[in-house]
Design a protein around this motif. Structure first.
Motif, PDB file in Angstrom:
ATOM      1  N   THR A 208       0.405  -0.712  -0.152  1.00  0.00           N
ATOM      2  CA  THR A 208      -0.258  -0.061   0.054  1.00  0.00           C
ATOM      3  C   THR A 208       0.728   0.833  -0.090  1.00  0.00           C
ATOM      4  O   THR A 208       1.435   1.466   1.031  1.00  0.00           O
ATOM      5  N   SER A 209       1.189   2.125  -1.021  1.00  0.00           N
ATOM      6  CA  SER A 209       0.901   3.386  -1.144  1.00  0.00           C
ATOM      7  C   SER A 209       0.815   4.506  -0.460  1.00  0.00           C
ATOM      8  O   SER A 209      -1.046   4.989  -1.550  1.00  0.00           O
ATOM      9  N   VAL A 210       0.830   5.569   0.100  1.00  0.00           N
ATOM     10  CA  VAL A 210      -0.131   6.256   0.801  1.00  0.00           C
ATOM     11  C   VAL A 210       1.321   7.777   0.669  1.00  0.00           C
ATOM     12  O   VAL A 210       1.565   8.113   1.079  1.00  0.00           O
ATOM     13  N   TYR A 211      -0.117   8.538  -0.451  1.00  0.00           N
ATOM     14  CA  TYR A 211       0.915  10.072  -1.135  1.00  0.00           C
ATOM     15  C   TYR A 211      -0.099  11.030  -0.084  1.00  0.00           C
ATOM     16  O   TYR A 211      -1.326  11.289   0.182  1.00  0.00           O
ATOM     17  N   LEU A 212       0.893  12.037   0.898  1.00  0.00           N
ATOM     18  CA  LEU A 212       0.663  12.696   1.640  1.00  0.00           C
ATOM     19  C   LEU A 212      -0.092  14.380   0.730  1.00  0.00           C
ATOM     20  O   LEU A 212      -1.688  15.081   0.971  1.00  0.00           O
ATOM     21  N   THR A 213       0.680  14.760  -0.211  1.00  0.00           N
ATOM     22  CA  THR A 213       0.041  15.504  -0.753  1.00  0.00           C
ATOM     23  C   THR A 213      -0.482  15.094  -2.282  1.00  0.00           C
ATOM     24  O   THR A 213      -0.005  14.206  -2.381  1.00  0.00           O
ATOM     25  N   SER A 214      -1.513  16.453  -2.924  1.00  0.00           N
ATOM     26  CA  SER A 214      -1.469  16.353  -4.968  1.00  0.00           C
ATOM     27  C   SER A 214      -0.251  16.481  -5.497  1.00  0.00           C
ATOM     28  O   SER A 214      -0.162  16.391  -6.805  1.00  0.00           O
ATOM     29  N   GLY A 215       0.364  17.372  -5.229  1.00  0.00           N
ATOM     30  CA  GLY A 215       2.115  17.467  -5.257  1.00  0.00           C
ATOM     31  C   GLY A 215       1.659  18.064  -7.273  1.00  0.00           C
ATOM     32  O   GLY A 215       1.559  17.375  -7.941  1.00  0.00           O
ATOM     33  N   GLU A 216       0.735  18.751  -7.114  1.00  0.00           N
ATOM     34  CA  GLU A 216      -0.126  20.379  -8.071  1.00  0.00           C
ATOM     35  C   GLU A 216       1.227  21.356  -8.356  1.00  0.00           C
ATOM     36  O   GLU A 216       0.875  21.672  -9.828  1.00  0.00           O
ATOM     37  N   ALA A 217       2.242  21.324  -8.076  1.00  0.00           N
ATOM     38  CA  ALA A 217       3.330  22.062  -8.399  1.00  0.00           C
ATOM     39  C   ALA A 217       2.136  23.223  -8.370  1.00  0.00           C
ATOM     40  O   ALA A 217       1.597  24.467  -8.243  1.00  0.00           O
ATOM     41  N   ASP A 218       2.974  24.000  -9.886  1.00  0.00           N
ATOM     42  CA  ASP A 218       2.445  25.140 -10.559  1.00  0.00           C
ATOM     43  C   ASP A 218       1.161  24.932 -11.681  1.00  0.00           C
ATOM     44  O   ASP A 218       0.425  25.978 -12.356  1.00  0.00           O
ATOM     45  N   GLY A 219       0.764  23.644 -11.730  1.00  0.00           N
ATOM     46  CA  GLY A 219      -0.506  23.730 -12.744  1.00  0.00           C
ATOM     47  C   GLY A 219      -0.153  23.203 -13.814  1.00  0.00           C
ATOM     48  O   GLY A 219      -1.379  22.856 -15.012  1.00  0.00           O
ATOM     49  N   ILE A 220       1.081  23.053 -14.224  1.00  0.00           N
ATOM     50  CA  ILE A 220       1.029  23.175 -15.560  1.00  0.00           C
ATOM     51  C   ILE A 220       1.868  21.507 -16.305  1.00  0.00           C
ATOM     52  O   ILE A 220       3.264  21.074 -15.966  1.00  0.00           O
ATOM     53  N   ASN A 221       1.358  20.509 -17.033  1.00  0.00           N
ATOM     54  CA  ASN A 221       1.573  19.164 -17.248  1.00  0.00           C
ATOM     55  C   ASN A 221       1.874  19.449 -19.083  1.00  0.00           C
ATOM     56  O   ASN A 221       1.462  19.448 -20.012  1.00  0.00           O
ATOM     57  N   ALA A 222       3.166  19.244 -18.804  1.00  0.00           N
ATOM     58  CA  ALA A 222       3.783  19.959 -20.236  1.00  0.00           C
ATOM     59  C   ALA A 222       5.715  19.775 -19.555  1.00  0.00           C
ATOM     60  O   ALA A 222       5.728  20.542 -18.448  1.00  0.00           O
ATOM     61  N   GLY A 223       6.111  19.426 -20.594  1.00  0.00           N
ATOM     62  CA  GLY A 223       7.847  19.464 -20.816  1.00  0.00           C
ATOM     63  C   GLY A 223       8.320  21.067 -21.219  1.00  0.00           C
ATOM     64  O   GLY A 223       7.369  21.828 -21.634  1.00  0.00           O
TER      65      GLY A 223
END
Length: 998
Positions: A392-407
């Protein structure tokens, strides 16, 4: 990784080995309920509390069903299918299930707690006012995880008619040891011979299936037994004898004593701690079972009298060795036979009893961001999933960062969308786990909403094809940067800069209600997860990663190590407040700093790790997940390997190999940290009874204990202890030790503090290594640590019993934990790795102060080092970067430090600590199991055991080596071997009962 991401959580129905014992493997087989999606969230609105506080969903008019508590009935496979009125309208017929007391359809999970079968469904509060616990992957008496939503269309398994219950059994590797490659075949007779897995081998355990675990019996009897079995399989025709083949050099191994650099090989007498390679037979002659050494082929003439006499002597020696080893390992059983001499003991020559097969254990890992597990806990994660362990893996945060899903190329033109980016990272994690578990990144997940003990909600995902694989998404806001001040973060919440931390819900999550957590609510949420899953191994990131000496910036992401500190608080509260639970061990992992250390993985393992990261990064951009947000993290797609993170893995703590020791009566003592306390196991004498684990008083102990025998024969145990204090700045890690009250006594004194060379947590994040301890020829103990500035510090005990101050011994760029031992003249030596070499210190004479830091001339090594006094000097063992191969060198104090014969010993492409005593060398291999080299250039052998931390070994008397590991089930396993060139390790034996409630 760099910023947090949300991750999927298990559809709550955890799997725990608390069902009836498997008649074949002799262990509990806890099936996971077969989950079916309900028609809608509305179907889960009516709930009420049961008499035991266990929570279960109430069926709605649409016929939604809920998980049913386990009953005492062990027969969970013969059940009546539901009638038409109980059919779930959205799915096909339900096979082999029975109704609970309320008429709700649910999978039947055997358990000894009848109250689960009587628990009415929960009420509309979604919260258990008593225990507030969850009910994820394994049923427990205080479960309260609620099933709320159906899988999203993108993750629905279109072909599955019903969920298959998961029944954890013994690790298949326990019965089917991985076979060595032809190049590593052992030509000697009597060696435990791993058999290649086959259809027959996967059947219930038989004498032949368990052949690798037979004790070392005389070769003649073994050959006769093998021929008998071959006759059974070939219709009564014995197998043909194989003609001996002329010996040839064994590939992949160097002769011990042969320097890596070109030059003539050392003579056999000059053995630098290992033994020269021995010729092997050709691969064709090594298929199937090995012939006994010295046995003539059937076509050969009968042996002459002298040869026959020699053969009889060899057989007698082997029998005596096997008998001695079994007495050492099975002291309790030996005493029981003495008490009941008439009871036959068929185990003397039979395979290990099925009850001795290791519990698979349950792994729970808590990480700050989605992908921290893939970067910093792999390949351990992949090994556990491949072995079938519940993970089981538990993730504390959403890891939203700056919200940009791009290279980088499209970053400027891509609009930010934090919920969508969080969803994309979740999708990438689900794809990566599905690939590791099933080979198919699109394998379906069951996604569910559960209430948390902290008052919020979490998403829990269960992999349909492998329901022992669970993901839990707590979806808190991340810091958004590595080290700059960010009040709305785990760091800010820990320091009290914000009273509550808000949630950041991914756009595709079934969790719809936002929430906020206080510091205590985050801790309680994690305690609820621990209560539900009841792990035996907890994996976490490094809570004290340190700072760069030049910039003073953190060496790791602030979410990583403050998240790990929340885990420390949660495991401490869980250990203190929850009594009905198994023991658990903790493993911490190095984060970003892996990129500054020599690569720990061999190319094949690094490629496997990178392949999983490529899946997470969504390189092909095919919409296999059916999500508008994307199926992975394009922000890392330009460089999926990160900063060389795919090439390495390093443990932040728990790397000591001196936690097993012996006393003058040949008794054994083992010291490991369980539940935040030091656990002690003890075997009295050579064949005495084992006792333990006994938890020494004192909490807050960090993973990793080192032991030393004092001048008067008492054993002293050293470690580090973490305390939290009333204020955030009171966080403190200090060195502590406890001493045996008298030689051989079971009692130890209280833990005494030696303090820490760090003056404040803010300076270096309390970054000190575990202690390395040795006693010099004058009987003077000394303890050494690496401090936060990457230099060596130490304290020496004075003749009156007090300890001197923390001395500064210099050095620079030191990493990991130092290693120390005493040479034949009683001079203490200390060694520490840097990013490019190894630095050493030596006493000019026993009792004198340690000399200055000195270059050793060694090349770069991976972490950590192992040191042992032998051959008049101190021998070091370490691994070659980028290969996993084991190396060794003898260091002597000839007017300073002198390097002698750097030698490559080969290995099985593993990583991490190496245990060395006598002729035995052991360490982790590729695949996660324990590999061992038992001398004279013989091939490395792979055991079935997967373990936590580091192995440990010790000499028991003058001619016996004992070896131990802590399994993923938090149980001690031991073996031994005669300290002789032709010896083998005896079968592994667990110590004490199976790990359940303390």
């Amino acid at each position: 990784m760099s910023d947090g991401h949300p991750g999927p959580g298990p559809a709550w129905q955890p799997l725990e080995p608390h069902g009836p014992a498997d008649p074949v493997r002799g262990q509990a087989t806890p099936p996971a309920p077969a989950w079916r999606p309900g028609p809608s969230e509305a179907a889960w609105d009516q709930r009420s509390a049961g008499p035991t506080g266990a929570w279960a969903p109430q069926p709605s008019e649409a016929g939604a069903w809920a998980p049913q508590g386990p009953s005492a009935d062990p027969a969970w496979t013969q059940e009546t299918p539901p009638g038409p009125t109980q059919q779930n309208p959205e799915v096909g017929a339900w096979d082999q299930r029975s109704t609970g007391p309320t008429g709700v359809w649910a999978p039947h999970v055997p358990s000894s707690n009848p109250a689960w079968e009587q628990a009415p469904p929960p009420g509309p509060t979604w919260q258990d006012p008593g225990s507030e616990a969850w009910a994820p992957q394994a049923p427990s008496a205080n479960a309260a995880w609620q099933q709320a939503t159906t899988p999203s269309p993108a993750h629905q398994n279109p072909g599955a008619e019903a969920w298959a219950p998961h029944v954890p059994t013994a690790n298949p590797a326990w019965e089917q040891a991985t076979p060595p490659s032809p190049a590593h075949q052992n030509p000697r007779a009597g060696a435990p011979t791993p058999q290649a897995p086959s259809a027959a081998a996967r059947q219930p355990a038989t004498a032949e299936a368990l052949e690798p675990h037979l004790p070392h019996v005389p070769s003649g009897r073994r050959r006769a037994a093998r021929r008998g079995r071959e006759a059974e399989h070939t219709g009564g025709r014995p197998g043909r004898a194989k003609t001996p083949v002329a010996p040839e050099a064994k590939p992949g191994r160097r002769r011990a004593g042969t320097p890596v650099t070109a030059g003539p090989p050392a003579p056999p007498e000059a053995k630098p701690g290992r033994h020269p390679a021995e010729p092997s037979t050709a691969p064709e002659a090594k298929r199937g079972r090995r012939r006994a050494a010295g046995a003539a082929p059937e076509s050969s003439p009968a042996p002459q009298p002298k040869r026959w006499a020699r053969l009889v002597k060899v057989v007698a020696f082997c029998a005596a060795t096997a008998a001695g080893s079994m007495l050492v390992l099975r002291g309790n059983e030996a005493l029981d036979r003495l008490e009941s001499p008439t009871a036959p003991d068929s185990r003397a020559t039979a395979p290990a009893a099925p009850a001795d097969a290791p519990d698979p254990g349950r792994v729970l890992q808590v990480i700050a961001h989605p992908d921290d597990d893939l970067y910093f806990m792999n390949p351990d994660l992949r090994y556990s999933i491949s072995a079938g362990h519940p993970v089981t893996s538990v993730y504390l945060t959403s890891g939203e960062a700056d919200g940009i899903n791009a290279g980088a190329a499209k970053e400027a033109t891509t609009p930010p969308n934090k919920p969508a980016y969080a969803e994309a990272r979740q999708n990438g994690i689900r794809a990566a786990y599905a690939k590791m578990a099933t080979g198919d990144r699109s394998s379906a997940w069951k996604r569910t909403v559960v209430p948390t003990k902290g008052g919020g909600h979490a998403e829990v995902d269960v992999l349909v094809a492998k329901p022992q694989v669970n993901l839990v998404w707590l979806q808190l806001r991340e810091a958004g940067n590595v080290y700059d001040d960010a009040p709305d973060s785990l760091h800010g919440l820990w320091d009290g800069k914000v009273p509550r931390l808000e949630s950041m819900l991914a756009s595709g999550t079934p969790v719809k209600q936002r929430f906020k957590y206080t510091k205590d609510q985050v801790v309680q949420t994690l305690v609820g997860v621990l209560e539900q899953y009841r792990p035996t191994t907890v994996r976490s990131q490094d809570p004290t990663p340190g700072r760069h000496p030049d910039t003073k910036r953190y060496t790791d992401h602030q979410d990583h190590f403050y998240g790990a500190r929340f885990v420390q608080l949660a495991t401490a509260a869980y250990a203190k407040d929850v009594t009905d639970r198994p023991h658990f061990a903790v493993q911490n992992y190095v984060g970003y700093f892996n990129g500054s250390l020599p690569s720990a993985l061999d190319p094949d393992e690094a490629k496997e790790k990178l392949d999983i990261l490529d899946t997470y990064a969504w390189l092909d951009k095919q919409n296999h997940c059916g999500s508008d947000a994307g199926c992975g993290d394009l922000k890392v797609a330009d460089h999926p390997a990160g900063n060389r993170w795919s090439d390495s893995i390093n443990y932040a703590r728990g790397t000591s190999t001196s936690w097993l020791t012996s006393d003058k009566e040949h008794g054994l003592w083992a010291f490991k940290v369980l539940d935040g306390q030091v656990a002690v196991w003890h075997r009295t004498g050579l064949i005495g009874r084992w006792s333990g684990p006994v938890l020494l008083p004192g909490t807050g102990m960090d993973p990793g204990i080192s032991t030393v025998t004092l001048k008067d024969g008492r054993i002293a145990a050293f470690g580090t202890r973490t305390s939290f204090g009333a204020k955030p700045a009171d966080y403190r890690r200090e060195v502590v030790y406890a001493v045996q009250q008298r030689p051989g006594a079971e009692e130890f004194g209280e833990w005494q503090s030696l303090g820490t060379p760090e003056t404040a947590d803010e300076n270096w994040t309390s970054d000190i290594s575990a202690p390395a301890v040795s006693v010099d020829g004058s009987g003077q103990p000394a303890v050494y640590v690496r401090d936060g500035a990457c230099t060596l510090r130490g304290r020496v005990q004075q003749p009156g019993g007090g300890w001197g101050p923390w001395e500064k011994y210099g050095g620079a760029d030191l990493h990991g934990t130092p290693a120390t031992a005493t040479d034949g003249a009683g001079q203490r030596m200390v060694f520490a790795s840097t990013s490019k070499t190894v630095v050493g210190w030596v006493q000019p004479k026993p009792g004198a102060a340690l000399g200055p830091a000195t270059a050793t001339g060694l090349p770069d090594t991976t972490l950590p080092l192992t040191a042992e006094g032998r051959e008049g000097g101190v021998r070091l063992w370490f691994r070659k970067p980028g290969s996993g191969n084991v190396r060794t060198a003898l260091m002597t104090a000839d007017g300073g430090l002198k390097l002698n014969n750097l030698t490559d010993l080969g290995g099985l492409q593993g990583f991490g600590s190496l245990a060395a005593s006598g002729h035995v060398l052991a360490g982790r291999t590729a695949g996660g199991q324990l590999g061992s080299d038992v001398g004279w250039g013989r091939p490395w052998e792979r055991s079935p055991l997967m373990f936590v931390g580091a192995p440990s070994s010790t000499m028991t008397g003058r001619n016996l080596v004992s070896l131990a590991v802590m399994g993923l089930d938090a149980r001690l396993y031991v073996t031994s071997s005669a300290d002789a060139p032709d010896a083998h390790l005896a079968p592994w034996q667990p110590v004490g009962p199976r790990n359940s409630a303390p």
